[in-house]
Design an enzyme around this catalytic site. Sequence first.
Site, PDB file in Angstrom:
ATOM      1  N   ARG A  88       1.069  -1.075  -0.169  1.00 42.77           N
ATOM      2  CA  ARG A  88       0.108  -0.025  -0.036  1.00 42.77           C
ATOM      3  C   ARG A  88       0.842   1.328  -0.033  1.00 42.77           C
ATOM      4  NH1 ARG A  88      -2.678  -3.546   3.292  1.00 42.77           N
ATOM      5  NH2 ARG A  88      -4.771  -4.130   2.143  1.00 42.77           N
ATOM      6  N   LYS A 110       3.834  11.757 -10.919  1.00 37.59           N
ATOM      7  CA  LYS A 110       3.157  11.021 -11.640  1.00 37.59           C
ATOM      8  C   LYS A 110       3.927   9.744 -11.961  1.00 37.59           C
ATOM      9  CE  LYS A 110       0.073  14.039 -14.302  1.00 37.59           C
ATOM     10  NZ  LYS A 110      -0.357  14.693 -15.619  1.00 37.59           N
ATOM     11  N   GLU A 152      11.318  18.933 -24.222  1.00 40.65           N
ATOM     12  CA  GLU A 152      10.640  19.359 -22.948  1.00 40.65           C
ATOM     13  C   GLU A 152      11.141  20.582 -22.151  1.00 40.65           C
ATOM     14  OE1 GLU A 152       7.895  17.890 -22.497  1.00 40.65           O
ATOM     15  OE2 GLU A 152       7.763  15.646 -22.884  1.00 40.65           O
ATOM     16  N   LYS A 194       9.052  23.063 -13.442  1.00 41.93           N
ATOM     17  CA  LYS A 194       8.151  21.854 -13.114  1.00 41.93           C
ATOM     18  C   LYS A 194       7.659  21.785 -11.558  1.00 41.93           C
ATOM     19  CE  LYS A 194       6.260  17.772 -14.266  1.00 41.93           C
ATOM     20  NZ  LYS A 194       6.760  16.236 -14.783  1.00 41.93           N
ATOM     21  N   GLU A 204      -3.542  18.345 -11.486  1.00 40.81           N
ATOM     22  CA  GLU A 204      -3.869  18.802 -12.804  1.00 40.81           C
ATOM     23  C   GLU A 204      -5.355  19.332 -12.965  1.00 40.81           C
ATOM     24  OE1 GLU A 204      -2.101  16.706 -15.593  1.00 40.81           O
ATOM     25  OE2 GLU A 204      -3.397  17.385 -17.537  1.00 40.81           O
ATOM     26  N   ARG A 208      -1.305  23.005 -13.810  1.00 43.63           N
ATOM     27  CA  ARG A 208      -0.497  21.753 -14.233  1.00 43.63           C
ATOM     28  C   ARG A 208      -0.854  21.725 -15.879  1.00 43.63           C
ATOM     29  NH1 ARG A 208       1.432  16.469 -11.085  1.00 43.63           N
ATOM     30  NH2 ARG A 208       2.826  15.810 -12.718  1.00 43.63           N
ATOM     31  N   ASN A 212       1.202  20.678 -20.359  1.00 45.41           N
ATOM     32  CA  ASN A 212       0.757  19.992 -21.663  1.00 45.41           C
ATOM     33  C   ASN A 212       0.865  20.738 -23.060  1.00 45.41           C
ATOM     34  OD1 ASN A 212       0.045  17.590 -20.207  1.00 45.41           O
ATOM     35  ND2 ASN A 212      -2.059  18.372 -19.939  1.00 45.41           N
ATOM     36  N   HIS A 215       1.595  18.927 -26.234  1.00 43.01           N
ATOM     37  CA  HIS A 215       1.117  17.708 -26.141  1.00 43.01           C
ATOM     38  C   HIS A 215      -0.113  17.076 -26.708  1.00 43.01           C
ATOM     39  CE1 HIS A 215       4.850  17.607 -23.721  1.00 43.01           C
ATOM     40  NE2 HIS A 215       4.652  16.435 -23.433  1.00 43.01           N
ATOM     41  N   HIS A 219       0.432  13.885 -28.827  1.00 41.00           N
ATOM     42  CA  HIS A 219      -0.065  12.535 -28.520  1.00 41.00           C
ATOM     43  C   HIS A 219      -0.690  12.207 -29.722  1.00 41.00           C
ATOM     44  CE1 HIS A 219       0.044  13.628 -24.005  1.00 41.00           C
ATOM     45  NE2 HIS A 219       1.267  12.747 -24.479  1.00 41.00           N
ATOM     46  N   HIS A 232       9.016  10.614 -27.866  1.00 37.16           N
ATOM     47  CA  HIS A 232       7.780  11.459 -27.689  1.00 37.16           C
ATOM     48  C   HIS A 232       8.459  12.825 -27.877  1.00 37.16           C
ATOM     49  CE1 HIS A 232       5.045  13.292 -24.962  1.00 37.16           C
ATOM     50  NE2 HIS A 232       6.093  13.687 -23.977  1.00 37.16           N
TER      51      HIS A 232
HETATM   52  N1  LIG Z   1       5.710  10.687 -14.887  1.00 40.71           N
HETATM   53  C1  LIG Z   1       5.859  11.570 -15.883  1.00 40.71           C
HETATM   54  O1  LIG Z   1       5.552  12.781 -15.297  1.00 40.71           O
HETATM   55  C2  LIG Z   1       6.382  11.475 -16.991  1.00 40.71           C
HETATM   56  C3  LIG Z   1       6.847  12.638 -17.838  1.00 40.71           C
HETATM   57  C4  LIG Z   1       7.121  12.357 -19.242  1.00 40.71           C
HETATM   58  C5  LIG Z   1       7.679  11.136 -19.559  1.00 40.71           C
HETATM   59  N2  LIG Z   1       7.191  10.103 -18.771  1.00 40.71           N
HETATM   60  C6  LIG Z   1       7.497   8.642 -19.221  1.00 40.71           C
HETATM   61  O2  LIG Z   1       8.883   8.671 -19.437  1.00 40.71           O
HETATM   62  C7  LIG Z   1       9.107   7.537 -20.416  1.00 40.71           C
HETATM   63  C8  LIG Z   1      10.282   7.992 -21.169  1.00 40.71           C
HETATM   64  O3  LIG Z   1      11.451   8.188 -20.552  1.00 40.71           O
HETATM   65  P1  LIG Z   1      12.884   8.272 -21.258  1.00 40.71           P
HETATM   66  O4  LIG Z   1      12.683   8.953 -22.520  1.00 40.71           O
HETATM   67  O5  LIG Z   1      13.890   8.533 -20.269  1.00 40.71           O
HETATM   68  O6  LIG Z   1      12.911   6.548 -21.493  1.00 40.71           O
HETATM   69  P2  LIG Z   1      13.822   5.411 -21.165  1.00 40.71           P
HETATM   70  O7  LIG Z   1      13.593   5.392 -19.653  1.00 40.71           O
HETATM   71  O8  LIG Z   1      13.210   3.983 -21.910  1.00 40.71           O
HETATM   72  O9  LIG Z   1      15.211   5.734 -21.563  1.00 40.71           O
HETATM   73  C9  LIG Z   1      15.380   5.759 -22.790  1.00 40.71           C
HETATM   74  C10 LIG Z   1      16.859   4.874 -23.070  1.00 40.71           C
HETATM   75  O10 LIG Z   1      18.084   5.311 -22.521  1.00 40.71           O
HETATM   76  C11 LIG Z   1      18.746   4.462 -21.970  1.00 40.71           C
HETATM   77  N3  LIG Z   1      19.298   4.904 -20.798  1.00 40.71           N
HETATM   78  C12 LIG Z   1      19.110   5.304 -19.616  1.00 40.71           C
HETATM   79  N4  LIG Z   1      20.077   6.053 -19.018  1.00 40.71           N
HETATM   80  C13 LIG Z   1      21.089   6.269 -19.980  1.00 40.71           C
HETATM   81  C14 LIG Z   1      22.256   7.010 -19.864  1.00 40.71           C
HETATM   82  N5  LIG Z   1      22.562   7.675 -18.813  1.00 40.71           N
HETATM   83  N6  LIG Z   1      23.265   6.576 -20.870  1.00 40.71           N
HETATM   84  C15 LIG Z   1      22.900   6.014 -22.029  1.00 40.71           C
HETATM   85  N7  LIG Z   1      21.581   5.354 -22.117  1.00 40.71           N
HETATM   86  C16 LIG Z   1      20.693   5.655 -20.962  1.00 40.71           C
HETATM   87  C17 LIG Z   1      17.635   3.430 -21.228  1.00 40.71           C
HETATM   88  O11 LIG Z   1      17.919   2.288 -20.894  1.00 40.71           O
HETATM   89  C18 LIG Z   1      16.872   3.458 -22.436  1.00 40.71           C
HETATM   90  O12 LIG Z   1      16.948   2.336 -23.502  1.00 40.71           O
HETATM   91  C19 LIG Z   1       7.762   7.240 -21.072  1.00 40.71           C
HETATM   92  O13 LIG Z   1       7.218   5.924 -20.475  1.00 40.71           O
HETATM   93  C20 LIG Z   1       7.029   8.327 -20.619  1.00 40.71           C
HETATM   94  O14 LIG Z   1       5.521   8.202 -20.649  1.00 40.71           O
HETATM   95  C21 LIG Z   1       6.669  10.290 -17.728  1.00 40.71           C
HETATM   96 ZN   LIG Z   2       6.138  15.001 -22.505  1.00 41.77          ZN
END
Ligand SMILES: NC(=O)c1ccc[n+]([C@@H]2O[C@H](COP(=O)([O-])OP(=O)(O)OC[C@H]3O[C@@H](n4cnc5c(N)ncnc54)[C@H](O)[C@@H]3O)[C@@H](O)[C@H]2O)c1
Ligand SMILES: [Zn+2]
Length: 333
Positions: A88, A110, A152, A194, A204, A208, A212, A215, A219, A232
């Site tokens: 939990r 999030k 971003e 942020k 949101e 917040r 977006n 976005h 999307h 993305h």
């Molecule tokens: N929670 C939120 O508010 C929020 C906001 C924006 C995006 N997201 C989510 O984030 C995700 C995308 O994140 P991302 O772009 O970081 O993708 P990811 O976590 O898949 O990382 C991208 C790639 O880089 C690699 N990597 C990580 N650190 C590295 C480093 N220092 N050197 C080399 N390679 C490295 C990872 O293994 C992966 O292959 C999506 O699922 C999206 O929905 C969440």
């Molecule tokens: Zn985004």
Amino acid sequence: LGNNYAIVTDSKAEKLFGKRLLAGMQKAGLSCFLVSFKAGEQSKNLKTVEDLSEECLGNGLDRKSAIIALGGGVAGDLAGFVAATFMRGIAFVQVPTTLLAMADSSIGGKVGVDLESGKNIVGAFWQPKKVFIDPVLLKELPPRELRNGLAETVKHAVIADAAFFDFLDNNAAAILKKEPRALLHIAEKNCSIKAAVVEKDEREENMRRILNYGHTVAHALEALTKFKRYSHGEAVAIGLNVEARIAERLGFLDLIDVQRQKSLLEKFGLQTKMPRFAPEKILAQMQKDKKSVGGSLVFALPERIGVMKQLDGGYGVEATEETIKAALLEAMK
Ligand SMILES: NC(=O)c1ccc[n+]([C@@H]2O[C@H](COP(=O)([O-])OP(=O)(O)OC[C@H]3O[C@@H](n4cnc5c(N)ncnc54)[C@H](O)[C@@H]3O)[C@@H](O)[C@H]2O)c1
Ligand SMILES: [Zn+2]
């Protein structure tokens, strides 16, 4: 933060940093273990949550323990969701290792996973106790991943901070070269912008929404191309350009600012041109996402670089189908 720590990471971040972090923590006398999953968005699902939770339980994680999310946004969202639901809810820490995670996903609380039928459908608001950001970790991050976070970053500058926008514009080359001082400044600005927004409106309900910006279009573009063609951040760059044009057509953003945003995104190697889809198709996808059947859509839009448009205290601005279609067509040129 806990009697025992689970480092939750993906297979790539495990190789780059996981073992070192584990060894360092053990050396410091902390009880900890590491669990990992296969790198990539495909792992961001409930099955992985189940596997990770089982492994954590097997390693003795309990209500007084904490989770360390080590990696990009996928690791952060997944590990955060495990933390939100394990017994939990237990404490967790974010250690982002991609620029996207440093700039965006590690802040704001999030967390969640995807379903077959939609991204980020199952999730929670669960704030990390701490976020540790060290841009030195970006040394081996591939250029495409860096650009993802830069989209971003440009968004944050446009929604909240004109001086930050100038900094990005004047230091683009240093940033692309990953000069530590430039990256550190970006990390600080991204977080403070942020965090300030999320502190005012965690759930949101109003402010917040400005996060977006870009976005709604992004999307739709990602969905129309089945999440294959654009990362993305690449979709967000195009979305920012289209949505700025919507703001310009509505009469409250100068064309000069539309151009400045476009040229900064392009300096960072991000494309801003909308691909040639029929505007009706893109519009229909946006209406589907926003669960609106036909008619106008509500956007969060800038009135100048650094300032978002407010109407009656709210950040939603309505744009008609005609305005949106015209902006889309303009961005295809
Ligand atoms: N929670 C939120 O508010 C929020 C906001 C924006 C995006 N997201 C989510 O984030 C995700 C995308 O994140 P991302 O772009 O970081 O993708 P990811 O976590 O898949 O990382 C991208 C790639 O880089 C690699 N990597 C990580 N650190 C590295 C480093 N220092 N050197 C080399 N390679 C490295 C990872 O293994 C992966 O292959 C999506 O699922 C999206 O929905 C969440
Ligand atoms: Zn985004």
